[in-house]
Design an enzyme around this catalytic site. Structure first.
Site, short mmCIF file in Angstrom:
data_model
loop_
_atom_site.label_atom_id
_atom_site.label_comp_id
_atom_site.label_asym_id
_atom_site.label_seq_id
_atom_site.Cartn_x
_atom_site.Cartn_y
_atom_site.Cartn_z
N HIS A 1 0.62 -1.41 -0.41
CA HIS A 1 0.07 -0.15 -0.03
C HIS A 1 0.86 1.27 -0.06
O HIS A 1 0.55 1.86 -0.65
CB HIS A 1 -0.97 -0.11 1.19
CG HIS A 1 -1.87 1.29 1.55
ND1 HIS A 1 -2.91 1.57 1.47
CD2 HIS A 1 -1.71 2.49 1.44
CE1 HIS A 1 -4.25 2.09 1.76
NE2 HIS A 1 -2.84 3.03 1.54
N GLU A 2 1.19 1.60 0.54
CA GLU A 2 2.59 2.65 1.07
C GLU A 2 3.79 3.07 -0.29
O GLU A 2 4.50 3.49 -0.41
CB GLU A 2 3.33 2.24 2.28
CG GLU A 2 2.75 2.65 4.24
CD GLU A 2 1.36 3.89 3.73
OE1 GLU A 2 2.22 4.56 2.81
OE2 GLU A 2 0.70 2.84 3.84
N HIS B 1 2.15 3.75 -2.95
CA HIS B 1 1.93 5.82 -3.04
C HIS B 1 3.25 6.62 -3.47
O HIS B 1 3.18 7.17 -4.09
CB HIS B 1 2.07 6.22 -2.04
CG HIS B 1 0.47 6.05 -1.18
ND1 HIS B 1 -0.30 6.51 -1.70
CD2 HIS B 1 -0.07 5.16 -0.27
CE1 HIS B 1 -2.01 6.48 -0.74
NE2 HIS B 1 -1.29 5.29 0.49
#
Length: 185
Positions: free
Chosen positions: A86-87, A90
């Site tokens: 998820h990170e 980004h």
């Protein structure tokens, strides 16, 4: 658990996170033909957030990904399989599309799909709030007591006026003892 065992468990989980971040960055670089540098990793996040990406001021500099150490200890598999991609997604989104994209917009979602991960915005891990909230008692024309948060209480002390939603009269501080909640529910 002894203090030394706890420290070694933290180091082991931090090493696993660093390795996982490097893996997902390498995968993104090969999938999208990029040269994204591996972000720095810290385990200093607290509260309900599992992870947080801090972008570098200059576009081609490494970013910083902060992880919640408490959640890493409680939910190591979820952190490695959900939060890390998820990170990293980004970071990759900003590298591919710039800073003007929405954090969980279609570009980010497409990267998560390429990672074979569901593009979910929030985690499902049980994470208690790291701070308690204080509420101060107020009175109005109603029979029931009203409470204002510490922020609104401070503003009321500086002259801000708050009205009761029920009767419409102005709330007045009672000077009573504040109520402490265990955090947001």
């Amino acid at each position: 658990m002894t203090q030394q065992a706890a420290a070694s468990a933290i180091v082991a989980s931090e090493t696993a996170l660093v390795d996982a971040v490097a893996y997902w960055v390498a995968r993104a670089n090969s999938l999208f033909d990029l040269a994204v540098p591996v972000p720095q990793v810290r385990m200093d996040l607290r509260g309900r957030s599992a992870g947080l990406t801090v972008y570098a001021r200059r576009h081609r500099q490494p970013a910083l990904i902060r992880f919640n150490a408490g959640l890493c200890e409680q939910y190591p598999a979820e952190m490695l399989n959900e939060t890390v991609p998820h990170e990293v997604a980004h970071v990759v989104t900003v590298w591919r599309h710039g800073f003007r994209v929405k954090p969980h917009g279609p570009e980010w979602r497409a990267i998560m799909v390429c990672f074979d991960r569901p593009p979910t915005v929030c985690h499902r891990m049980d994470a208690p709030s790291s701070r308690a909230m204080r509420y101060f008692p107020y009175r109005c024309c109603c029979d029931e007591p009203r409470y204002l948060s510490a922020i609104r209480h401070r503003r009321a002390g500086r002259g801000a006026a708050y009205l009761c939603r029920r009767c419409g009269s102005r709330l007045v501080a009672t000077g009573g003892v504040p109520v402490v909640s265990s955090g947001r529910t």
